[in-house]
Write an enzyme that holds these catalytic residues in place. Structure first.
Site, PDB file in Angstrom:
ATOM      1  N   CYS A  33      29.875 -19.769 -18.845  1.00 48.56           N
ATOM      2  CA  CYS A  33      29.317 -20.113 -20.208  1.00 48.56           C
ATOM      3  C   CYS A  33      28.895 -21.343 -20.344  1.00 48.56           C
ATOM      4  O   CYS A  33      29.373 -22.334 -19.998  1.00 48.56           O
ATOM      5  CB  CYS A  33      30.311 -19.982 -21.281  1.00 48.56           C
ATOM      6  SG  CYS A  33      30.427 -17.821 -21.861  1.00 48.56           S
ATOM      7  N   CYS A  38     -10.022  -7.650 -16.713  1.00 44.26           N
ATOM      8  CA  CYS A  38     -10.070  -7.933 -15.490  1.00 44.26           C
ATOM      9  C   CYS A  38     -11.137  -9.229 -15.233  1.00 44.26           C
ATOM     10  O   CYS A  38     -10.968  -9.973 -14.201  1.00 44.26           O
ATOM     11  CB  CYS A  38     -10.205  -6.788 -14.731  1.00 44.26           C
ATOM     12  SG  CYS A  38     -11.776  -5.807 -15.100  1.00 44.26           S
ATOM     13  N   CYS A  88      -6.178  -8.714 -11.988  1.00 48.71           N
ATOM     14  CA  CYS A  88      -6.826  -7.705 -12.551  1.00 48.71           C
ATOM     15  C   CYS A  88      -6.082  -6.635 -13.106  1.00 48.71           C
ATOM     16  O   CYS A  88      -5.975  -6.044 -14.115  1.00 48.71           O
ATOM     17  CB  CYS A  88      -8.031  -7.417 -11.762  1.00 48.71           C
ATOM     18  SG  CYS A  88      -7.612  -6.778 -10.132  1.00 48.71           S
ATOM     19  N   CYS A 143      -4.842  -5.545 -16.774  1.00 43.02           N
ATOM     20  CA  CYS A 143      -5.497  -4.140 -17.238  1.00 43.02           C
ATOM     21  C   CYS A 143      -4.827  -3.618 -18.179  1.00 43.02           C
ATOM     22  O   CYS A 143      -3.607  -3.066 -17.879  1.00 43.02           O
ATOM     23  CB  CYS A 143      -5.882  -3.263 -16.154  1.00 43.02           C
ATOM     24  SG  CYS A 143      -6.834  -1.924 -16.504  1.00 43.02           S
TER      25      CYS A 143
END
Lengths: 432, 445
Positions: A139, A352, A385, A389
């Site tokens: 923690c 793209c 790309c 897309c």
């Protein structure tokens, strides 16, 4: 149907889905609901030493990062360990374990770094019939300021020392929960192993400020105009957690050390990914806090279906991807792919093109009629790309066949070769 | 008193007061902030986005949607207003499925476009309550006359005022707004939006509005050319085409545009008489607006009859669907040949037509529809064009950003050639003519 029953360092559970030590496991009422919903195991929210319980803030304990439509992507919390009296927790643990003998019930612990404190609480835990303990060395907020939690987890010598005490004073399986707020997670894992830990669990939450209130000029969550860093968890941290799990799974020093995978597990697929990278089971918190305990039912059916469709047992999955996690210098530099745009699937958004033209390699041509085509002479196969897309499978990467010409480099695809033997590498070893 | 819904003839008060309120409420209620964020998130921020190309005013749609998505709707509104000062009205009345939304790449992807119109309304609505955001440029000393306070004239006037020119708008009617105020179904622009938008637009200053000034009556083009440095004509189409069917002079055979205008100007819809059986002749937006509102006023049957096939209708598919879902029946390939009745119309007779290579030809088959009220919505024409200005196909011929055959005179909107007769097209033409006027005046100074 694949058998999902799990045996993690001797702790048996009907499935590998455990709830992590966190707000959902703070008390009997919640834990009973979790078991009724189908969770295989629960790590009870961290208990502290006997005496006046810790106190929590009375303002917001959580900050959140939303995606579209307020989908919860990440939660940050500044809640401390249990703020209920130790004896109440112990009584409830005993009652739940009695009623759910088939489920895993592990108790998270965080007491001061002295031998007596650990010896005392371990005895109390053993009396409850719980299946094991998890040492909260993770923690990152509040308790760490008092020399516990991640303050221990950031010092391998402390981890080893406390783990050794735990193994000395208890026969219970001991899981050491690691903090990600370090530079190399292998070091604390090695320390846990040296100390005799049966397993490590990771990751705990990541130091974080969720956001900043731009009117108050205060970090969020904001308590009376101020904020302290909290611990970040949820889907957003999964990639970080996956890497840390894999690092421990493939390290020579820690290979074979059982791992309980934690960090953004939301679906069966997330769980399967953790397990493929070496986790023997997974722990979940944010998904339950977002959707309730019922999410485990999707995880169970999803993992069943996946294992059945791949004709695998659960044990076949665990660690199966570990051999394929390697260093960059081992990657095949003669593996060549090129982006391919499926014109039938293309919706002509041009993302793209914008991504490649503005930020990458100018390897996509925009032709009349918004036709987007890959220029193989320029394509380095970076994948951007495909990533941007919006249509699944519209852009794919085609692997060049052996001997096929790479139009960008003018070289034909040849056999495997990596950086260690590359002529541009001054440290290269001569190829055999 | 409340008339029964089935009372024959053209009578007012067919509905209860609650029905009128419900029927003429906002047809497309605005998005709330969360809905807007969700809708905005669907935008792909396309490169060289097709929606921009499809918008006659070329609003940078992906940018304004992204501004909504990031919690800055006022910035989104400014993106819209820079291109289209009547972006609020266009958000309500544009046939978006034929324009921006029709071009949205999500149509290809899933057949559901980004809700561009609704998002545009979300952005612009917030801004219209704020002070006018545009400042005027330094005074040029030039004075420009604008004829017509419709979308074209208002757009031209605003752009000219922004450039520092002083503008006087001459409006024939008693209120500005043109078709926005008089020619659009009331459920598309509720709560006096058209006037509120004009008031907001005029907030830029430098625009004087003179009502009751009709070209050829109170004012002449010659006089305007003498007194002003430039003139923009945007008076729309004042005339309505006739049916050329025998008996069309019978009572209760009227123009749809008059019906729509009266409805828009009415302060108590229960006083508006409407027939029990209404027939609307035409296939455009005006036909749909009249037919749907006839239904909403309580007509029992409303039928649109259009002389060509469904694919040739000027009303968009969305509008057609709105009509049919409102209980309007649409009959295609039929034209009126006679209006029957004794004094008032009682029946209207149609001939079925085929639309072939030699134009529309009757099939020889005829039918009659019961009708106690008939609306003509078969197009409008330019009335009272200045004598010496060149026309083309009955409209003022323009080239190069609205230049007419007369030096110093520009035209745009429905009264001029070029583009579809849409609010958004008129706004674009007014804006572009203003830019051209500004360039011309700038060069002179």
């Amino acid at each position: 149907m694949a058998d999902l029953s799990s045996n993690f360092v001797g702790i048996k559970s009907p499935n590998p889905f455990w709830l992590a030590s966190a707000p959902p496991t703070d008390k009997e009422y919640n834990v009973r609901r979790a078991f009724q919903a189908g969770w295989g195991g629960v790590v009870w929210k961290t208990l502290g030493a006997e005496g006046p319980p810790v106190v929590n803030v009375n303002g917001p304990r959580y900050g959140v990062i939303h995606g579209a439509d307020r989908r919860v992507l990440g939660i940050n919390n500044i809640e401390l360990i249990t703020d209920r009296p130790l004896e109440v927790n112990l009584r409830e643990i005993k009652a739940v374990k009695r009623d759910y003998p088939d489920r895993a019930l592990v108790i998270s612990l965080m007491v001061p770094c002295d031998e007596d404190s650990w010896r005392t609480i371990l005895k109390q835990i053993e009396d409850t019939g719980a299946d094991g303990v998890e040492l909260n060395f993770g923690c990152p907020h509040g308790m760490s300021e008092r020399g516990m939690g991640s303050a221990v987890g950031q010092v391998p010598e402390y981890i080893e020392m406390v783990t050794r005490w735990v193994k000395q004073y208890s026969r219970m399986p001991c899981i050491v929960k690691l903090t990600p707020n370090i530079t190399d997670v292998r070091k604390p894992a090695e320390a846990a192993k040296r100390g005799g830990a049966d397993a490590v669990s990771l990751i705990n939450t990541i130091n974080s400020i969720t956001s900043v209130d731009l009117d108050l000029f205060a970090p969020e969550p904001t308590i009376d105009g101020k904020g302290a860093h909290g611990g970040y968890c949820g889907p957003a941290v999964k990639p970080i957690a996956l890497n840390m799990v894999a690092e421990i799974a493939r390290s020579v020093e820690t290979r074979g050390l059982p791992i309980s995978g934690i960090g953004g597990v939301t679906t069966w697929r997330d769980a399967a990914e953790f397990m493929a990278l070496g986790a023997g089971n997974v722990q979940v918190c944010t998904a339950a806090m977002t959707y309730g305990f019922k999410v485990v039912q999707e995880m169970i059916t999803g993992l069943h279906d996946y294992l059945d469709s791949h004709d695998m047992a659960l044990s076949d999955l665990i660690g199966r991807a570990v051999p394929n996690v390697t260093d960059w210098n081992q990657l095949n530099l003669n593996y060549v792919t090129k982006a391919v745009i499926d014109q039938d699937l293309c919706i002509k958004c041009g993302r793209c093109y914008a991504a490649c033209e503005d930020t990458s390699h100018q390897a996509i041509a925009m032709k009349p009629g918004r036709v987007f085509e890959v220029i193989e002479e320029e394509c380095v196969a970076c994948n951007l790309c495909l990533d941007v897309c919006p249509v699944e499978n519209c852009i794919t990467m085609r692997e060049l066949a052996p001997g096929e010409l790479d139009k960008r480099t003018g070289l034909r695809r040849s056999d495997y070769a990596n950086w260690t033997t590359h002529p541009n590498n001054p440290m290269a070893k001569a190829a055999e | 008193m409340i008339q029964a819904k089935l009372t024959p003839g053209v009578v007012p008060g067919r509905l209860t007061p609650e029905d009128y309120v419900r029927n003429f409420a906002d047809v497309a209620p605005p998005l709330d902030p969360h809905e807007a964020r969700v809708a905005a998130d669907r935008c792909y921020f396309c490169h060289d986005a097709p929606c921009i190309t499809a918008c006659p005013t070329a609003i940078d749609i992906p940018l304004f949607i992204r501004q909504i998505a990031t919690g800055t709707p006022d910035a989104a509104a400014m993106t819209i207003f820079h291109a289209n000062i009547l972006g609020g009205m266009c958000a309500r009345v544009c046939p978006t499925e034929n324009l921006c939304e029709g071009a949205c790449v999500r149509m290809d992807a899933e057949g559901k476009p980004v809700e561009i119109g609704a998002l545009q309304r979300y952005a612009t609505d917030g801004m219209l309550d704020a002070p006018h955001p545009f400042k005027r440029g330094a005074p040029t000393g030039n004075r420009v006359a604008v004829v017509g306070a419709g979308p074209a004239g208002l757009s031209a006037a605003h752009r000219l005022a922004a450039k520092g020119h002083d503008v006087v708008i001459f409006e024939a009617r008693e209120k500005p707004g043109g078709l926005n105020e008089y020619g659009i179904a009331s459920y598309k622009t509720v709560d006096g939006f058209a006037q509120a938008e004009v008031d907001w637009l005029m907030g830029i200053g430098g625009i004087e509005l003179r009502e009751g000034q009709r070209l050829g009556q109170q004012i002449t083009l010659d006089a305007l050319r003498g007194k002003f440095d430039a003139v923009f004509l945007g008076m729309g189409l004042g005339g309505v085409n006739a049916l050329r069917a025998a008996g069309e002079d019978r009572d209760h055979v009227t123009d749809a545009v008059s019906f729509i205008r009266d409805l828009r100007q009415s302060t108590d819809l229960s006083t508006l008489p409407i027939g029990r059986d209404v027939v609307v002749i035409g296939g455009g937006m005006t036909a749909v607006d009249a037919a749907v509102q006839a239904r909403l006023l309580g007509a029992e049957t409303v039928t649109i009859v259009y002389r060509r096939g469904q694919d040739r209708m000027g009303a968009s598919l969305h509008e057609q669907a709105h009509a049919t879902s409102s209980g309007v029946r649409i009959i295609h390939n039929a034209a009126p040949v006679a209006v029957h009745g004794n004094g008032a119309v009682a029946e209207i007779e149609f001939a079925y037509l085929t639309d072939g290579p030699h134009g529309l030809t009757p099939t020889g088959e005829r039918f009659r529809l019961k009708a106690d009220q008939v609306f003509r919505a078969i197009g409008q024409r330019l009335d009272g064009a200045p004598e010496d200005i060149a026309l083309d196909g009955g409209k003022i011929a323009v080239s190069d950003a609205g230049r007419t055959s007369l030096d110093g005179v520009w035209a745009g909107g429905d009264c001029a050639t070029g583009g579809d007769d849409l609010t958004v097209t008129a706004v674009a033409q007014g804006r572009d003519a203003a830019e051209d006027i500004h360039r011309r005046l700038d060069a002179k100074n």
